[in-house]
Design a protein around this motif. Structure first.
Motif, PDB file in Angstrom:
ATOM      1  N   GLU A 124       0.832  -1.209   0.000  1.00  0.00           N
ATOM      2  CA  GLU A 124       0.000   0.000   0.000  1.00  0.00           C
ATOM      3  C   GLU A 124       0.864   1.256   0.000  1.00  0.00           C
ATOM      4  N   ARG A 125       1.942   1.226   0.768  1.00  0.00           N
ATOM      5  CA  ARG A 125       2.840   2.391   0.803  1.00  0.00           C
ATOM      6  C   ARG A 125       3.545   2.568  -0.547  1.00  0.00           C
ATOM      7  N   GLU A 126       3.891   1.451  -1.189  1.00  0.00           N
ATOM      8  CA  GLU A 126       4.485   1.534  -2.525  1.00  0.00           C
ATOM      9  C   GLU A 126       3.467   2.104  -3.504  1.00  0.00           C
ATOM     10  N   GLY A 127       2.209   1.750  -3.321  1.00  0.00           N
ATOM     11  CA  GLY A 127       1.153   2.309  -4.166  1.00  0.00           C
ATOM     12  C   GLY A 127       1.035   3.807  -4.001  1.00  0.00           C
ATOM     13  N   GLU A 128       1.197   4.299  -2.785  1.00  0.00           N
ATOM     14  CA  GLU A 128       1.175   5.746  -2.540  1.00  0.00           C
ATOM     15  C   GLU A 128       2.292   6.435  -3.330  1.00  0.00           C
ATOM     16  N   ALA A 162      -4.763   0.609 -11.524  1.00  0.00           N
ATOM     17  CA  ALA A 162      -6.128   0.194 -11.183  1.00  0.00           C
ATOM     18  C   ALA A 162      -6.150  -0.899 -10.121  1.00  0.00           C
ATOM     19  N   GLN A 163      -5.187  -1.814 -10.167  1.00  0.00           N
ATOM     20  CA  GLN A 163      -5.150  -2.936  -9.231  1.00  0.00           C
ATOM     21  C   GLN A 163      -4.054  -2.778  -8.169  1.00  0.00           C
ATOM     22  N   GLN A 164      -3.316  -1.685  -8.230  1.00  0.00           N
ATOM     23  CA  GLN A 164      -2.235  -1.473  -7.277  1.00  0.00           C
ATOM     24  C   GLN A 164      -2.796  -1.156  -5.886  1.00  0.00           C
ATOM     25  N   PRO A 165      -2.408  -1.900  -4.854  1.00  0.00           N
ATOM     26  CA  PRO A 165      -2.862  -1.566  -3.500  1.00  0.00           C
ATOM     27  C   PRO A 165      -2.403  -0.166  -3.101  1.00  0.00           C
TER      28      PRO A 165
END
Length: 265
Positions: A124-128, A162-165
């Motif tokens: 999730e942090r990588e997605g941010e 679109a699918q990245q946490p």
């Protein structure tokens, strides 16, 4: 008969002169030591190493040619290694530097959910980070659309994410029947928590508060795309180079003068 004039030596100078020259040498030594300390922290020295190697110094101070130009903030978010400074990397701002007690948080999460819970948080942090980079590459406040998206706190993410946490509080909830709609990132809120938390007058970091991110206009200088990427920009080099030129002229002048009074060739 012409008297032979003995060569001048430091020991022949009066005490005040010797004290002045000794003090100058000591201050030069402290100046050189401080320069080494600055190079250690700003030059990207690896953990456990006193000074950076040639590769690290080049990455920090030498602009990279032949690569696609990018902004300073984008470079910092992309850099995988380096000190947690404006000349290294800002990736830790999403993980271990994002909040106090990060290690305790990870340990607690591991006890409650196991390694899977830790991996989910890191994803999730990588997605941010990826989402912030996407906004920067989409204009980063340099275009009307990207500036509007920031001010409205609504930035439409591409299909690639679109699918990245991504941490739920930074993504608008999708209403029923709108599953095909683009994900909307709360970009201003993301900057507030991951960047402004330190880069503000009352921020957590004593150093970062001097580089304010509190609004889009103050962010602008860090989002401008330069002709070359990597290394220090011209403005930062100009701020330090003239000081070094003056300091080194004093260093060589005083050091040379001092040794000219010794018996060394």
């Amino acid at each position: 008969m012409v008297p032979v004039v003995p060569p001048s030596h430091l020991r022949q100078l009066p005490l005040p002169s010797r004290l002045v020259i000794s003090a100058a040498l000591i201050s030069i030594g402290f100046g050189y030591l401080s320069a080494l300390v600055q190079l250690h922290f700003a030059g990207g020295a690896a953990a456990g190493e006193p000074l950076p190697g040639k590769v690290e110094v080049e990455r920090t101070y030498v602009p990279k040619k032949g690569e696609k130009p990018t902004s300073q903030l984008a470079s910092l978010l992309e850099a995988k290694e380096g000190a947690f400074t404006g000349a290294g990397t800002m990736r830790p701002a999403f993980t271990n530097k994002s909040e106090t007690g990060w290690a305790d948080k990870i340990e607690k999460l591991k006890q409650e959910k196991g390694q899977a819970g830790v991996d989910e948080l890191l994803a999730e942090r990588e997605g941010e980070r990826l989402a912030m980079l996407e906004w920067i590459r989409a204009g980063g406040g340099q275009t009307a659309d990207s500036k509007r998206a920031y001010n409205r706190n609504k930035f439409e993410l591409s299909a690639a994410l679109a699918q990245q946490p991504i941490t739920a509080k930074f993504v608008e909830k999708v209403e029923e029947g709108q599953t095909a709609a683009p994900r909307v990132l709360k970009i201003k809120a993301l900057f507030a928590e991951r960047c402004v938390d330190c880069h503000a007058e009352s921020g957590r970091s004593n150093d970062a508060k001097y580089y304010s991110f509190e609004d889009i206009d103050k962010l602008k200088q860090y989002l401008e795309v330069k002709e070359t990427s990597g290394g220090l920009n011209l403005a930062k080099l100009a701020q330090t180079t003239h000081v070094h030129l003056l300091a080194f002229s004093m260093l060589y002048g005083l050091t040379g003068l001092t040794f000219s009074f010794t018996g060394w060739p």
